[in-house]
Design an enzyme around this catalytic site. Structure first.
Site, PDB file in Angstrom:
ATOM      1  N   HIS A 225       0.846  -1.093  -0.158  1.00  0.00           N
ATOM      2  CA  HIS A 225      -0.045  -0.135  -0.055  1.00  0.00           C
ATOM      3  C   HIS A 225       0.630   1.123  -0.046  1.00  0.00           C
ATOM      4  O   HIS A 225       2.083   1.251   0.213  1.00  0.00           O
ATOM      5  CB  HIS A 225      -0.959  -0.100   1.198  1.00  0.00           C
ATOM      6  CG  HIS A 225      -0.382   0.098   2.592  1.00  0.00           C
ATOM      7  ND1 HIS A 225       0.051   1.434   3.080  1.00  0.00           N
ATOM      8  CD2 HIS A 225       0.171  -0.790   3.493  1.00  0.00           C
ATOM      9  CE1 HIS A 225       0.756   1.302   4.110  1.00  0.00           C
ATOM     10  NE2 HIS A 225       0.649  -0.037   4.744  1.00  0.00           N
ATOM     11  N   CYS A 242       3.796  -4.512   6.603  1.00  0.00           N
ATOM     12  CA  CYS A 242       3.304  -4.321   5.074  1.00  0.00           C
ATOM     13  C   CYS A 242       4.541  -3.980   4.230  1.00  0.00           C
ATOM     14  O   CYS A 242       5.453  -3.358   4.454  1.00  0.00           O
ATOM     15  CB  CYS A 242       2.095  -3.078   5.049  1.00  0.00           C
ATOM     16  SG  CYS A 242       0.735  -3.768   5.723  1.00  0.00           S
TER      17      CYS A 242
END
Length: 268
Positions: A225, A242
């Site tokens: 992301h 992430c």
């Protein structure tokens, strides 16, 4: 008396005639030394010597606005060390770099050109240390390594921890490449082969209450992301596991192409 008269006659004769060269240029007449008087000098003797007229050598310019490359990255990394530059290194000699060089020059009494010449560079070298690999690529832009063999078939998000890059590959061909960062020592990004199982354009983490735009989940709560923090701080920070992307335009284009079920390979 006769000798003096003869000298005067000779002087009159010389001053009355001029000598011309083959190309028509006038030449100075022959000089005659008169007893008791100082010898005459040629006008050429009154000219300043070459040593007095030679200007100081202008230092060569090494890099200036518009230049790109690894050397510009090193310049920017060293300017960061002396607190004249806070963005980058980007590898592009932009207006911020020019302004930083001009400030550095002015502080040290150098001509404030904004261009990095040999004198400015030597002064900066004496004040800084050799930047490390990740100092040069603090904000990304490092070259990608060769893709893992598992990335050479199908539609794949090929994520290399060693070079901190993400390749979007289709059928073994690299479509796009972007800089990424990963989890910290305590929240590492998992390695292995996964699949994108959920996409969420305006996602917000319920665990950390932080925005995760263009999220593409591949393993539990871990996703690829966009990261505002990565865009601002570069590799000075880390994610909670992430895969962060700092280029919003790049991940927006990637998000539009990736489908649920596409492969994700994380290695390094």
């Amino acid at each position: 008396m006769r000798k003096t008269a003869a000298v005067l006659v000779a002087l009159v004769a010389v001053s009355a005639c001029t000598v011309r060269t083959a190309d028509g240029e006038r030449q100075s007449p022959v000089h005659i030394d008169v007893p008791g008087r100082p010898a005459t000098t040629s006008p050429a003797d009154d000219r300043p010597s070459p040593a007095r007229t030679t200007r100081a050598a202008v230092p060569a310019v090494l890099w200036s606005r518009g230049d790109t490359g690894r050397d510009v990255r090193e310049l920017q990394a060293r300017l960061r060390q002396v607190a004249w530059l806070f963005d980058g290194p980007t590898g592009t000699y932009d207006d911020l770099t020019e302004r930083a060089v001009r400030g550095f020059q002015g502080k040290r009494g150098l001509p404030q050109t904004g261009r990095t010449d040999t004198v400015t560079w030597r002064r900066l070298l004496r004040m800084t240390h050799e930047p490390g690999k990740w100092d040069l690529y603090l904000m990304g832009g490092q070259p990608a390594g060769a893709p893992d063999p598992r990335c050479l078939t199908g539609r794949v998000l090929c994520i290399d921890k060693s070079s901190r890059t993400l390749r979007w590959m289709i059928g073994g061909r690299t479509v796009s490449t972007m800089s990424v960062r990963f989890g910290s020592q305590y929240t590492p990004t998992r390695e292995g082969v996964f699949q994108v199982y959920w996409k969420s354009r305006h996602h917000v983490s319920t665990l950390y209450d932080s925005p995760m735009p263009y999220a593409m989940f591949f393993s539990g709560g871990q996703a690829v992301h966009y990261s505002y923090d990565f865009a601002a701080r570069g590799y000075a920070g880390a994610s909670h596991g992430c895969v962060n992307v700092r280029d919003e335009a790049a991940i927006a284009a990637l998000y539009a192409q990736v489908r649920n079920g596409d492969k994700v390979v994380v290695y390094g």
